[in-house]
Design a protein around this motif. Structure first.
Motif, PDB file in Angstrom:
ATOM      1  N   LEU A 132     -44.900 -50.978  12.736  1.00 19.66           N
ATOM      2  CA  LEU A 132     -43.900 -50.264  13.524  1.00 19.66           C
ATOM      3  C   LEU A 132     -43.111 -49.283  12.657  1.00 19.66           C
ATOM      4  CD1 LEU A 132     -42.710 -53.295  15.668  1.00 19.66           C
ATOM      5  CD2 LEU A 132     -43.800 -51.221  16.570  1.00 19.66           C
ATOM      6  N   ARG A 133     -42.843 -49.655  11.414  1.00 18.49           N
ATOM      7  CA  ARG A 133     -42.149 -48.734  10.502  1.00 18.49           C
ATOM      8  C   ARG A 133     -42.996 -47.487  10.242  1.00 18.49           C
ATOM      9  NH1 ARG A 133     -39.924 -53.539   7.136  1.00 18.49           N
ATOM     10  NH2 ARG A 133     -37.723 -53.576   7.768  1.00 18.49           N
ATOM     11  N   PHE A 134     -44.301 -47.681  10.094  1.00 23.19           N
ATOM     12  CA  PHE A 134     -45.199 -46.540   9.933  1.00 23.19           C
ATOM     13  C   PHE A 134     -45.080 -45.596  11.130  1.00 23.19           C
ATOM     14  CE2 PHE A 134     -49.279 -45.340  11.894  1.00 23.19           C
ATOM     15  CZ  PHE A 134     -49.556 -44.206  11.150  1.00 23.19           C
ATOM     16  N   MET A 135     -45.087 -46.153  12.339  1.00 25.38           N
ATOM     17  CA  MET A 135     -44.977 -45.317  13.535  1.00 25.38           C
ATOM     18  C   MET A 135     -43.663 -44.542  13.527  1.00 25.38           C
ATOM     19  SD  MET A 135     -46.451 -47.854  16.496  1.00 25.38           S
ATOM     20  CE  MET A 135     -47.682 -49.088  16.072  1.00 25.38           C
ATOM     21  N   HIS A 136     -42.587 -45.218  13.144  1.00 24.95           N
ATOM     22  CA  HIS A 136     -41.289 -44.558  13.083  1.00 24.95           C
ATOM     23  C   HIS A 136     -41.318 -43.409  12.081  1.00 24.95           C
ATOM     24  CE1 HIS A 136     -36.950 -44.146  12.120  1.00 24.95           C
ATOM     25  NE2 HIS A 136     -36.766 -44.508  13.378  1.00 24.95           N
ATOM     26  N   GLU A 137     -41.970 -43.606  10.955  1.00 22.23           N
ATOM     27  CA  GLU A 137     -41.996 -42.600   9.892  1.00 22.23           C
ATOM     28  C   GLU A 137     -42.757 -41.344  10.284  1.00 22.23           C
ATOM     29  OE1 GLU A 137     -43.441 -44.362   6.324  1.00 22.23           O
ATOM     30  OE2 GLU A 137     -41.849 -45.871   6.240  1.00 22.23           O
ATOM     31  N   VAL A 138     -43.834 -41.478  11.052  1.00 23.61           N
ATOM     32  CA  VAL A 138     -44.662 -40.298  11.337  1.00 23.61           C
ATOM     33  C   VAL A 138     -44.220 -39.555  12.601  1.00 23.61           C
ATOM     34  CG1 VAL A 138     -46.647 -41.221  10.109  1.00 23.61           C
ATOM     35  CG2 VAL A 138     -46.448 -41.606  12.571  1.00 23.61           C
TER      36      VAL A 138
END
Length: 250
Positions: A132-138
């Motif tokens: 989920l953090r990856f999704m937030h970052e991109v």
């Protein structure tokens, strides 16, 4: 009624397993009413520049082809190849491999995604907060992550185990994870109440290990259309699936 991604298949690398994986996704490709129901539930939140995580063979990707940009991804190379053959000429960006357990964040930032669609994938990832953090970052600022996951742990059964689900979710377990990853929750709702009965029967009583094509066909033709109409009038307090929409506010 949960299979939409190659991530829903066991990760054994064999021709036999690959064939079963694609055959399962091809069965779901014929469940048009159910797929369109899912689309209508999330359509108000979909923007123009989309990263689809766990696109499988493109069953849901087909509904997104009118958008400005769709980057369809999957963990498995076999599915990416299938996507290229099936939809490559209609996509403005080439399908690519993406594993939520080790996502290529820097490579995806230049796409300026305003939407991430992740359907029936997060439950396969052991470290779901990292995913989920990856999704937030991109995502760009004010971008949305649209997450669909199987709901309620008491329904966890033989099919969940066979396709390597780590968990099923509720609002109380998914939404805090999304907030930890940085998202503000814009919406969260359950869908497909009637599907809970069939899933419980097949997975907890009969203990089957794969979905039944005949049952899926009957559900899609005779049950999904009226179930959608009922749930449009009466918002269900529970369901087979949970959809959550998180917005990146900073």
């Amino acid at each position: 009624m949960s299979t939409t991604s190659c991530d829903n298949a066991p990760t054994v690398n064999s021709a036999g397993t690959d064939s079963v994986m694609v055959a399962d996704l091809e069965i779901m490709a014929r469940a048009n009413n159910y797929r369109n129901w899912m689309y209508r539930r999330i359509a108000p939140y979909i923007g123009g520049r989309i990263l689809e995580v766990g696109a499988g063979i493109g069953n849901f990707t087909e509904l997104l082809l009118d958008r400005e940009l769709v980057v369809a991804t999957d963990k498995f190379e076999m599915c990416v190849d299938y996507l290229r053959r099936r939809l490559g000429a209609q996509l403005k960006a080439a399908p690519m491999q993406l594993d939520l357990a080790d996502p290529p964040t820097p490579a995806l930032r230049p796409y300026n995604f305003d939407t991430i669609i992740c359907m029936n994938v997060l439950e396969h990832v052991e470290d779901d907060v990292r995913a989920l953090r990856f999704m937030h970052e991109v995502l760009v600022a004010d971008g949305r992550a649209i997450i669909l996951v199987p709901a309620f742990q008491f329904l966890y059964g033989t099919v969940d185990r066979a396709i390597e689900h780590h968990r099923r979710y509720t609002r109380k377990t998914l939404l805090p994870r999304m907030r930890t990853a940085g998202f503000e929750i814009e919406a969260a709702f359950y869908m497909n109440v009637i599907g809970m009965a069939g899933w419980f029967w097949n997975n907890r009583i009969k203990r089957t290990t794969e979905e039944n094509p005949a049952q899926i066909a009957i559900f899609d033709r005779f049950i999904a259309p009226w179930a959608e109409r009922v749930e449009r009038l009466l918002t269900p307090p529970f369901g087979l699936s949970l959809i959550a929409v998180g917005r990146k506010t900073s």
